[in-house]
Write an enzyme that holds these catalytic residues in place. Structure first.
Site, PDB file in Angstrom:
ATOM      1  N   TYR A 213      -6.082  92.511 118.254  1.00 54.36           N
ATOM      2  CA  TYR A 213      -6.700  91.542 119.163  1.00 54.36           C
ATOM      3  C   TYR A 213      -6.874  90.116 118.606  1.00 54.36           C
ATOM      4  O   TYR A 213      -6.609  89.150 119.319  1.00 54.36           O
ATOM      5  CB  TYR A 213      -8.064  92.056 119.648  1.00 54.36           C
TER       6      TYR A 213
ATOM      7  N   GLU B 149      -4.699  77.332 125.809  1.00 54.52           N
ATOM      8  CA  GLU B 149      -4.837  75.934 125.388  1.00 54.52           C
ATOM      9  C   GLU B 149      -4.113  75.691 124.068  1.00 54.52           C
ATOM     10  O   GLU B 149      -3.434  74.686 123.880  1.00 54.52           O
ATOM     11  CB  GLU B 149      -6.316  75.566 125.208  1.00 54.52           C
TER      12      GLU B 149
ATOM     13  N   ALA C 154      -1.716  93.581 120.239  1.00 64.07           N
ATOM     14  CA  ALA C 154      -2.427  94.846 120.029  1.00 64.07           C
ATOM     15  C   ALA C 154      -3.475  94.711 118.931  1.00 64.07           C
ATOM     16  O   ALA C 154      -4.498  95.403 118.941  1.00 64.07           O
ATOM     17  CB  ALA C 154      -1.435  95.952 119.690  1.00 64.07           C
TER      18      ALA C 154
ATOM     19  N   CYS D 131     -10.670  76.929 120.748  1.00 62.62           N
ATOM     20  CA  CYS D 131      -9.802  75.957 121.435  1.00 62.62           C
ATOM     21  C   CYS D 131     -10.445  74.576 121.477  1.00 62.62           C
ATOM     22  O   CYS D 131      -9.744  73.560 121.381  1.00 62.62           O
ATOM     23  CB  CYS D 131      -9.454  76.456 122.841  1.00 62.62           C
TER      24      CYS D 131
HETATM   25  N1  THU Z   1      -8.554  82.919 126.638  1.00 67.45           N
HETATM   26  C1  THU Z   1      -7.804  81.774 126.660  1.00 67.45           C
HETATM   27  O1  THU Z   1      -6.569  81.820 126.800  1.00 67.45           O
HETATM   28  N2  THU Z   1      -8.451  80.589 126.531  1.00 67.45           N
HETATM   29  C2  THU Z   1      -9.803  80.456 126.370  1.00 67.45           C
HETATM   30  O2  THU Z   1     -10.269  79.378 126.084  1.00 67.45           O
HETATM   31  C3  THU Z   1     -10.661  81.615 126.588  1.00 67.45           C
HETATM   32  C4  THU Z   1      -9.995  82.937 126.477  1.00 67.45           C
HETATM   33  C5  THU Z   1      -7.864  84.203 126.725  1.00 67.45           C
HETATM   34  C6  THU Z   1      -7.856  84.966 125.433  1.00 67.45           C
HETATM   35  C7  THU Z   1      -7.660  86.383 125.912  1.00 67.45           C
HETATM   36  O3  THU Z   1      -6.277  86.630 126.062  1.00 67.45           O
HETATM   37  C8  THU Z   1      -8.323  86.402 127.285  1.00 67.45           C
HETATM   38  O4  THU Z   1      -8.488  85.054 127.659  1.00 67.45           O
HETATM   39  C9  THU Z   1      -9.671  87.101 127.297  1.00 67.45           C
HETATM   40  O5  THU Z   1     -10.506  86.597 126.310  1.00 67.45           O
END
Ligand code: THU
Length: 139
Positions: free
Chosen positions: A51, A58, A49, A96
């Site tokens: 963010y 990853e 919640a 990541c």
């Molecule tokens: N997200 C990932 O898990 N990996 C990434 O490299 C890009 C974004 C997730 C984070 C969030 O929960 C959702 O995708 C939207 O941004």
């Protein structure tokens, strides 16, 4: 990597999509990390919640692997899409990419972006994160 190994890694990442906890973005991401010893650690995104607290898929996989004693990695496969339905390639976010660079040789680590076990693209980490900052800059 053989095409069978690649397809196996893609399937492992796809299997993570239903496990994603993404009640805010509704964007599910799955990752499968291949270690140098052949083991595979998977991960999904885990939102919050608040963010910025969110874990990307990853980094979930990397943390699982490191916490189980692995630090040498060969490749990672990433998949994602709204509600877990893959519509396009899901490239890793900048955070990541940096997390991968902590443990992986940029030229030798492979990043696989997939739509299915048959449709995927292969990159080196160096292509995705050129001129990366690392521990060698801190001495
Ligand atoms: N997200 C990932 O898990 N990996 C990434 O490299 C890009 C974004 C997730 C984070 C969030 O929960 C959702 O995708 C939207 O941004």
């Amino acid at each position: 990597m053989t095409s069978e190994q690649t397809a196996g890694l893609i399937r492992a990442a796809i299997e993570m999509l239903p496990k994603a906890y993404a009640p805010y973005s509704h964007f599910h991401v799955g990752a499968a990390l291949l270690c140098a010893d052949g083991t595979v650690f998977t991960g999904c995104n885990v939102e919050n919640a608040s963010y910025p607290v969110c874990f990307c898929a990853e980094r979930t996989a990397i943390a699982k692997a490191v916490s189980e004693g692995r630090r040498a990695f060969t490749a990672i496969c990433i998949v994602g899409g709204p509600g877990g339905a893959i519509q396009d390639y899901c490239p890793p976010c900048g955070t990541c990419r940096q997390a991968m660079a902590e443990f992986c040789d940029p030229a030798g680590f492979t990043v696989i972006l997939a739509k299915s076990p048959e449709e995927y693209r292969v990159y080196s980490l160096e292509e995705l994160l050129p001129l990366s900052f690392g521990g060698q800059h801190l001495v």
